[in-house]
Write an enzyme that holds these catalytic residues in place. Sequence first.
Site, PDB file in Angstrom:
ATOM      1  N   SER A   1      56.707  42.434  39.787  1.00 43.37           N
ATOM      2  CA  SER A   1      56.070  41.180  39.403  1.00 43.37           C
ATOM      3  C   SER A   1      56.764  39.985  40.077  1.00 43.37           C
ATOM      4  O   SER A   1      57.991  39.866  40.020  1.00 43.37           O
ATOM      5  CB  SER A   1      56.168  41.064  37.867  1.00 43.37           C
ATOM      6  OG  SER A   1      55.718  39.816  37.404  1.00 43.37           O
TER       7      SER A   1
ATOM      8  N   LYS B   1      38.254  27.205  35.315  1.00 46.58           N
ATOM      9  CA  LYS B   1      38.816  26.203  36.211  1.00 46.58           C
ATOM     10  C   LYS B   1      37.751  25.778  37.234  1.00 46.58           C
ATOM     11  O   LYS B   1      36.858  25.033  36.884  1.00 46.58           O
ATOM     12  CB  LYS B   1      40.133  26.710  36.788  1.00 46.58           C
ATOM     13  CG  LYS B   1      41.195  26.750  35.656  1.00 46.58           C
ATOM     14  CD  LYS B   1      42.508  27.405  35.965  1.00 46.58           C
ATOM     15  CE  LYS B   1      43.388  27.405  34.704  1.00 46.58           C
ATOM     16  NZ  LYS B   1      44.594  28.227  34.796  1.00 46.58           N
TER      17      LYS B   1
ATOM     18  N   SER C   1      37.485  41.640  19.952  1.00 51.02           N
ATOM     19  CA  SER C   1      37.269  40.200  19.931  1.00 51.02           C
ATOM     20  C   SER C   1      35.797  39.892  20.216  1.00 51.02           C
ATOM     21  O   SER C   1      35.178  40.539  21.071  1.00 51.02           O
ATOM     22  CB  SER C   1      38.174  39.563  21.000  1.00 51.02           C
ATOM     23  OG  SER C   1      38.204  38.179  20.843  1.00 51.02           O
ATOM     24  N   THR C   2      35.259  38.929  19.507  1.00 47.68           N
ATOM     25  CA  THR C   2      33.863  38.527  19.712  1.00 47.68           C
ATOM     26  C   THR C   2      33.651  38.117  21.172  1.00 47.68           C
ATOM     27  O   THR C   2      34.484  37.412  21.742  1.00 47.68           O
ATOM     28  CB  THR C   2      33.506  37.350  18.780  1.00 47.68           C
ATOM     29  OG1 THR C   2      33.695  37.798  17.433  1.00 47.68           O
ATOM     30  CG2 THR C   2      32.074  36.890  18.967  1.00 47.68           C
TER      31      THR C   2
END
Length: 408
Positions: free
Chosen positions: A137, A248, A277-278
């Site tokens: 990373s 963005k 999650s919705t």
Amino acid sequence: MDYKAAFQSAVEKVRSEGRYRVFADLKRYRGDFPRAAWTQVDGSRRDVVVWCSNDYLGQGQNPVVIDAMHQAIDEAGSGSGGTRNISGTTRFHVELEEELCRLHEKPAALLFTSGYVANEAALSTLAKVLPGLIIFSDELNHASMIAGIRNGGCERHVFRHNDLEHLEQLLIAAPEVAPKLIAFESVYSMDGDIADLAGTIALAKKYGCLTYLDEVHAVGLYGEHGGGVAERDGVMDQIDIIEGTLGKAFGVMGGYIAGDPDMVDAIRSYASGFIFSTSLPPALCAGAAASVRWLRDHNEVREIHQERASSLKARFAAAGLPVMDSVSHIVPVLVSDPVHCKMISDMLLEDHGIYVQPINYPTVPRGTERLRFTPTPFHTDAMMDDLVKALDALWARCNVKRLGGYAA
Ligand SMILES: *Cc1c(COP(=O)(O)O)cnc(C)c1O
């Protein structure tokens, strides 16, 4: 336990370091981007020019996007009504994922409620479905990638920012047979520098790694069709997993990944942040799809955007303001002190009607506090002249370092 005192002392610590965050209360004027109304603490209002929006191309104001959103609400109502699995996969989600496949020339794409969730969910899930995975990373990767990598619980190595030699040293030291993944960004949003995609891909091939590229600050902005730096550099087909945002440059909200169908299917099947999650409201999907489609055909907007950024950098440099060496549309100016940074930002807003948020630790390392300007195609020469004049005066007043040292 005195809970209230504990909360107060935690905040006091932030305040004493000069990095207590105060949010500006703004209301954008539709059709008059980048102008907005700023409501002050005492309730009074004043017009300001916004200089730090990540709505890089003003797509949040594009009638094509807004009309698509209105139409979706009229046709399908407000929310999606469920998770993707439980009635929350609508025609709008399916069409947007198809649009994203086309944008990145990938066979599969998957939506998330934000770019943050996309990174966290995808990276943590990859670590779980690839036993023994080692992630490499970049040290300046976004907080959402770091969260995903940590939550995946796999072995991880951090390489120095954009340092391919260091990355290769770490790759050589890792077991040859282990599955590996390189996680990096194309445009780094605080410095405005751009990674060497081809060089990273070459290393990935040499050492048998997957590549995971966060193009959040590049999608819509780079490449002939807005496919990002990977499109610009002609390497889109060689990046395994592209991650992006709809919040963005596309001016709406949401996040996604695109890549191999089996990889996407695995993440769809295991990622908690996706499953439980919705799903996004249909109107957001419709607006985002319209935005992606429109930007694909309007490369001239990207050209104007780059010209505006170059022009602002040249103006800052000519005024001796310490503009950082950015090769992208992001224009950071170093203040190098959190208190001055906040003070200059406050004075710009209060005395000049110019809004730019101070960027302090932990978003950037201590000592590199800065103002980060994001000129859009809608920022005029006159607005730039006002900005440079105001900054020049404040630099003198606060005795902040200029290019080549302190002014007399
Ligand atoms: C903003 C950002 C994200 C998160 O995207 P959101 O859609 O705003 O949640 C991810 N990666 C980078 C590099 C970002 O700057």
